[in-house]
Scaffold this active site. Sequence first.
Site, mmCIF file in Angstrom:
data_model
loop_
_atom_site.group_PDB
_atom_site.id
_atom_site.type_symbol
_atom_site.label_atom_id
_atom_site.label_comp_id
_atom_site.label_asym_id
_atom_site.label_seq_id
_atom_site.Cartn_x
_atom_site.Cartn_y
_atom_site.Cartn_z
ATOM 1 N N LYS A 21 1.046 -1.193 0.041
ATOM 2 C CA LYS A 21 -0.155 0.124 -0.089
ATOM 3 C C LYS A 21 0.857 1.318 0.005
ATOM 4 C CE LYS A 21 -2.685 -0.732 3.449
ATOM 5 N NZ LYS A 21 -2.593 -0.700 4.745
ATOM 6 N N ILE A 23 3.936 1.610 -1.285
ATOM 7 C CA ILE A 23 4.508 2.003 -2.503
ATOM 8 C C ILE A 23 3.438 2.353 -3.486
ATOM 9 C CG2 ILE A 23 5.890 0.766 -4.361
ATOM 10 C CD1 ILE A 23 7.428 1.133 -1.771
ATOM 11 N N LYS A 191 -6.918 -16.198 -8.005
ATOM 12 C CA LYS A 191 -8.648 -16.000 -7.522
ATOM 13 C C LYS A 191 -8.903 -14.601 -7.066
ATOM 14 C CE LYS A 191 -10.323 -19.369 -7.485
ATOM 15 N NZ LYS A 191 -11.087 -20.095 -8.426
ATOM 16 N N LYS A 193 -11.968 -13.878 -5.489
ATOM 17 C CA LYS A 193 -12.934 -14.035 -4.555
ATOM 18 C C LYS A 193 -12.523 -13.115 -3.326
ATOM 19 C CE LYS A 193 -16.433 -16.274 -4.574
ATOM 20 N NZ LYS A 193 -17.150 -16.132 -5.702
ATOM 21 N N PRO A 194 -11.222 -13.137 -2.887
ATOM 22 C CA PRO A 194 -10.962 -12.209 -1.705
ATOM 23 C C PRO A 194 -11.267 -10.946 -2.026
ATOM 24 C CG PRO A 194 -9.524 -14.156 -2.096
ATOM 25 C CD PRO A 194 -10.239 -14.274 -3.273
ATOM 26 N N CYS A 392 25.214 6.374 13.622
ATOM 27 C CA CYS A 392 24.617 6.786 15.220
ATOM 28 C C CYS A 392 25.312 5.655 16.056
ATOM 29 C CB CYS A 392 23.049 6.420 14.769
ATOM 30 S SG CYS A 392 22.545 7.327 16.310
ATOM 31 N N MET A 395 28.833 4.846 14.791
ATOM 32 C CA MET A 395 29.799 5.990 15.319
ATOM 33 C C MET A 395 30.228 5.750 16.635
ATOM 34 S SD MET A 395 29.476 9.018 17.133
ATOM 35 C CE MET A 395 30.117 10.485 17.407
ATOM 36 N N ARG A 489 19.982 8.634 22.318
ATOM 37 C CA ARG A 489 20.211 9.248 23.444
ATOM 38 C C ARG A 489 21.479 9.427 24.232
ATOM 39 N NH1 ARG A 489 15.421 9.459 26.084
ATOM 40 N NH2 ARG A 489 14.134 7.877 25.317
ATOM 41 N N HIS A 534 21.812 10.471 11.211
ATOM 42 C CA HIS A 534 21.354 9.278 10.144
ATOM 43 C C HIS A 534 21.288 9.806 8.832
ATOM 44 C CE1 HIS A 534 19.879 6.200 13.243
ATOM 45 N NE2 HIS A 534 19.978 7.205 14.110
ATOM 46 N N GLU A 536 21.262 8.435 6.148
ATOM 47 C CA GLU A 536 20.148 7.327 5.266
ATOM 48 C C GLU A 536 18.874 7.951 5.345
ATOM 49 O OE1 GLU A 536 21.458 6.684 8.540
ATOM 50 O OE2 GLU A 536 20.214 5.445 9.269
#
Length: 558
Positions: A21, A23, A191, A193-194, A392, A395, A489, A534, A536
């Site tokens: 969902k 993506i 299928k 049906k679902p 993080c 490091m 922290r 971070h 990333e």
Amino acid sequence: MKKKIKKYIFVVGGVMSGIGKGITTSSIAKILQIYGFKVTAVKIDPYVNVDAGTMNPIEHGEVFVTKDGVECDQDIGNYERFLDQDITTHNYLTTGRVYSSVIERERKLLYQGKCVEVVPHIPEEVLRRIDGALKYQGAEIILVEIGGTVGEYQNLLFLEAARMLHLRHPKDVLFVLVSYLPIPKMIGEMKTKPTQYAVRTLNSAGIQPDIIVARSEVPLDEPRKRKIAAFCNVDKKDIISAPDIKNIYEVPLNFEKDNIGKRILKKLSLKKGKKANFKRWQKLVNVIKDRNKRKIKIGIIGKYFRTGSFVLKDSYISVIEAIKHSSWFYKLEPEIVWFDSSEIEKEKRAVRKLKEFSGIVVPGGFGSRGIEGKIKAITFARENNIPFLGLCYGMQLATIEFARNLAGLKEANSTEILPETKYPVIDLIPSQKRLLREKKYGSSMRLGVWSCLVKPKTISFSAYLKAKWSRIERKTKEGLFLKERHRHRYEFNNTFRDLLTKKGLIIAGLNPEEDLVEIIEIKNHPFFVGVQFHPEFLSRPLNPHPLFREFINQARKI
Ligand code: GLN
């Protein structure tokens, strides 16, 4: 004056969760963005938690952090990566968030003495927040992904909000159902049906899907499309075939094969902008799909998260994506290998296996399990000139490694691992100690963006400059001023700064306001960088993060 565009697309899931969902939402948003609209996306998580910060990774997968410090769902990370947009607190709703603001507003007499009820006040608050997100981002079209699957008790009030909005603005609200079509082995047939049941369940919430994204292992055939159309009351043209594909960035192009963009515009009475073209995105996908790319093997030294017979790697999705973005930038095929740090602890020789990697990443983490193995891996990368990127916790562990092996502090440690350690090179700052004493765990870490001054003549400095990083705010004699996202922290303990730098540790980045260490490096190594933040979270497919980029650049030379 031209009338302002204000459209809402709700994305809901049917049959089961985990079918994409997020993506789908990101991809539709991307298509509409490429068509020339100002787009944003909201994630609704039906859980009661106010945010994802207090959940453990097995429960939740990666906790993504926004620039304003919200600890949220990884789908927000996908929205940011697809849209190249910084998303904020406005775009993240949970049951907890919605209820607490309703209660807060009630306490402030903002309901003017009315009886505050679950319906309509909770759905109204949901809509208020969706509009808030739209406004804040200056968007014309807002995608709203409702977590979970239809039929779950938990998301009913969110569906009710969507229904109410549709009732008020039928021409401006659209529903996309992402459903799954299984191909049971013993039947060998896809299928429907679902999906039919999912539509009926949605109908019982007063909602009719306008578009069905049909997820399955293989593309949908004509008979299946016809069947869904007939039983679900949806035009055949609005059933989008969404087979499994290897790479998420290909999904928008795949959706476009079934003209999803045009169908949406038609339904919302919108017209595509003139400049709409997928060239840049297509180019990226071509690189991703090129099978002749040279491989590059990157090891991520982490701890595995086991849940029953399954192993979750979701906890590092942004790290994986960041490695991919940078590898594609250099037209390389990343081969990401998960290396369990406890293996190194169990068997001494295991560390030698790290030689097969062109680069080693030690990602973020919490707690003491697998730590000594990670530290050994860092020693190995340092001594064998293997490019190393510590994120993080990575490091912090690199700091411990340096203190133990190059500064003679054999018992150096973090107080997170060993509270009574003789040399707490990583420790809590006083404000954090106070928060923990008061048991204030929720959203109380150092979160969101914090300034970093990147010092000249360091690897990081050249990496940011070389990449022409658009987030550099200022360049002065002192270095580069920029902001990076945090979630931790513990901090580098400044008491040890002099000693460690005398022994050769380079403090390449500092937070000027609080005088906190942000980046460490060492000399005479192709790439040994540890960052307290971070990076990333800021890497985007068409704009990889400079530190990952340089890491891969050095790794490809190995
Ligand atoms: N556990 C460390 C801290 O709290 C690092 C956190 C992280 O890697 N995100 O400071």
